[in-house]
Enzyme design. Structure first.
Site, short mmCIF file in Angstrom:
data_model
loop_
_atom_site.label_atom_id
_atom_site.label_comp_id
_atom_site.label_asym_id
_atom_site.label_seq_id
_atom_site.Cartn_x
_atom_site.Cartn_y
_atom_site.Cartn_z
N ARG A 1 5.05 10.96 -2.27
CA ARG A 1 4.84 10.55 -1.10
C ARG A 1 5.86 10.85 -0.09
NH1 ARG A 1 4.60 4.51 1.50
NH2 ARG A 1 4.02 4.93 3.31
N ARG B 1 12.51 4.47 13.05
CA ARG B 1 11.20 5.06 12.92
C ARG B 1 10.18 4.83 14.10
NH1 ARG B 1 9.02 5.09 6.91
NH2 ARG B 1 7.62 6.70 7.91
N TYR C 1 11.10 9.11 1.74
CA TYR C 1 10.91 8.02 0.82
C TYR C 1 12.03 8.31 -0.71
CZ TYR C 1 7.77 5.77 4.02
OH TYR C 1 7.06 5.13 4.85
N GLU D 1 12.79 -9.50 2.42
CA GLU D 1 11.84 -8.35 3.02
C GLU D 1 12.58 -6.83 2.45
OE1 GLU D 1 11.42 -8.01 7.07
OE2 GLU D 1 10.42 -6.21 7.11
N ASP E 1 1.91 -15.88 7.15
CA ASP E 1 1.41 -17.28 6.90
C ASP E 1 1.69 -17.78 5.51
OD1 ASP E 1 0.75 -17.66 9.57
OD2 ASP E 1 -1.62 -17.22 9.00
N HIS F 1 3.88 -4.61 9.14
CA HIS F 1 3.69 -4.34 10.64
C HIS F 1 2.54 -4.98 11.24
CE1 HIS F 1 7.27 -1.66 9.69
NE2 HIS F 1 6.49 -0.98 8.88
N ALA G 1 3.05 -0.73 4.81
CA ALA G 1 2.75 -0.97 6.48
C ALA G 1 2.04 -2.16 6.78
CB ALA G 1 1.32 0.12 6.57
N HIS H 1 12.88 -2.45 2.35
CA HIS H 1 12.15 -1.13 2.67
C HIS H 1 12.95 -0.12 2.10
CE1 HIS H 1 9.23 -3.18 5.19
NE2 HIS H 1 10.14 -3.67 5.73
N LEU H 2 12.61 0.89 1.58
CA LEU H 2 13.36 2.01 1.43
C LEU H 2 13.66 2.70 2.49
CD1 LEU H 2 10.39 3.14 -0.87
CD2 LEU H 2 12.86 3.07 -1.80
N SER H 3 12.86 3.02 3.59
CA SER H 3 13.69 3.55 5.05
C SER H 3 13.77 2.36 5.74
CB SER H 3 12.24 4.15 5.35
OG SER H 3 11.41 3.47 5.90
N PRO I 1 0.92 -1.13 -0.18
CA PRO I 1 0.13 0.05 -0.11
C PRO I 1 0.87 1.23 0.06
CG PRO I 1 -0.04 -0.99 2.29
CD PRO I 1 0.51 -2.00 1.09
N ASN I 2 0.36 2.29 -0.88
CA ASN I 2 0.77 3.49 -0.68
C ASN I 2 2.10 3.70 -1.64
OD1 ASN I 2 -1.11 4.78 0.92
ND2 ASN I 2 -0.58 3.85 2.55
N ARG J 1 6.49 0.69 13.98
CA ARG J 1 7.25 -0.09 12.74
C ARG J 1 8.17 -0.90 13.11
NH1 ARG J 1 5.23 3.36 8.52
NH2 ARG J 1 4.92 5.44 9.40
N ASN K 1 8.05 -5.56 -0.52
CA ASN K 1 8.03 -4.53 0.40
C ASN K 1 6.48 -4.41 0.73
OD1 ASN K 1 7.88 -2.08 1.54
ND2 ASN K 1 8.92 -0.81 -0.08
C1 DQA Z 1 8.27 1.01 4.06
C2 DQA Z 1 8.13 1.28 5.74
C3 DQA Z 1 6.70 1.04 6.09
O1 DQA Z 1 6.77 1.29 7.62
C4 DQA Z 1 5.78 2.08 5.50
O2 DQA Z 1 4.70 1.98 6.09
C5 DQA Z 1 5.81 2.07 4.14
C6 DQA Z 1 7.13 1.95 3.26
C7 DQA Z 1 9.54 1.55 3.31
O3 DQA Z 1 9.61 0.98 2.32
O4 DQA Z 1 10.16 2.24 3.95
O5 DQA Z 1 4.84 2.18 3.45
O6 DQA Z 1 7.69 -0.26 3.75
#
Ligand code: DQA
Length: 143
Positions: free
Chosen positions: A18, A108, A23, A99, A88, A81, A78, A101-103, A10-11, A112, A75
């Site tokens: 964003r 944070r 990011y 896994e 599963d 978390h 959210a 993540h950009l951040s 998502p997002n 998270r 990725n």
């Molecule tokens: C994220 C980190 C997550 O905590 C956050 O909800 C995202 C982006 C990242 O790529 O840093 O949507 O997955």
């Protein structure tokens, strides 16, 4: 040629606009182009997708098994978390998941710090911006 799924939650469709201070300014398409070039060099194919829906991510993880994908970069945004359903699915498919993540979520907000995805993933790459995806792709190709 072996295929590596690159699944985005998502997002992440809003990357570029964003919260760029967190990011960066690259869009998901920019990242896709970069990974396409890298995949050619590595001799693998990538199948990159984005959805805002948790169940769709679950379906795509199942599909990774069905098509015999070599690995999945995930990725989950959210859902990382919150989603026991993703954990599963990762455990169910028998396809290695990395896994991404950009951040760096561990640096944070407290909420998270838990990662259900991480409980099933074989590896993680975080905090490198778009390069997190590149490093993860190289790791996946080497599995
Ligand atoms: C994220 C980190 C997550 O905590 C956050 O909800 C995202 C982006 C990242 O790529 O840093 O949507 O997955």
């Amino acid at each position: 040629m072996q295929t590596i799924f690159v699944l985005n939650g998502p997002n992440l469709n809003l990357l570029g606009t964003r919260e760029p201070e967190i990011y960066g300014s690259d869009t998901l398409n920019d990242i896709a182009r970069m990974l396409d070039d890298q995949a050619k060099e590595l001799g693998v194919a990538i199948d990159m997708r984005q959805t805002n829906h948790e169940g769709v991510l679950v379906d795509w993880l199942h599909e990774a098994r069905e098509v015999g994908a070599k690995a999945v970069l995930l990725n989950a945004g959210a859902y990382t978390h919150t989603s026991i359903a993703l954990l599963d699915a990762i455990k169910a498919i028998g396809v290695p998941v990395i896994e991404v993540h950009l951040s760096d979520p561990s640096q944070r907000e407290e909420f998270r710090h838990i990662s259900y995805v991480g409980m099933g993933a074989v590896d993680e790459v975080k905090g490198l911006g778009p390069r997190s995806y590149s490093v993860a792709l190289a790791k996946a190709a080497a599995l």
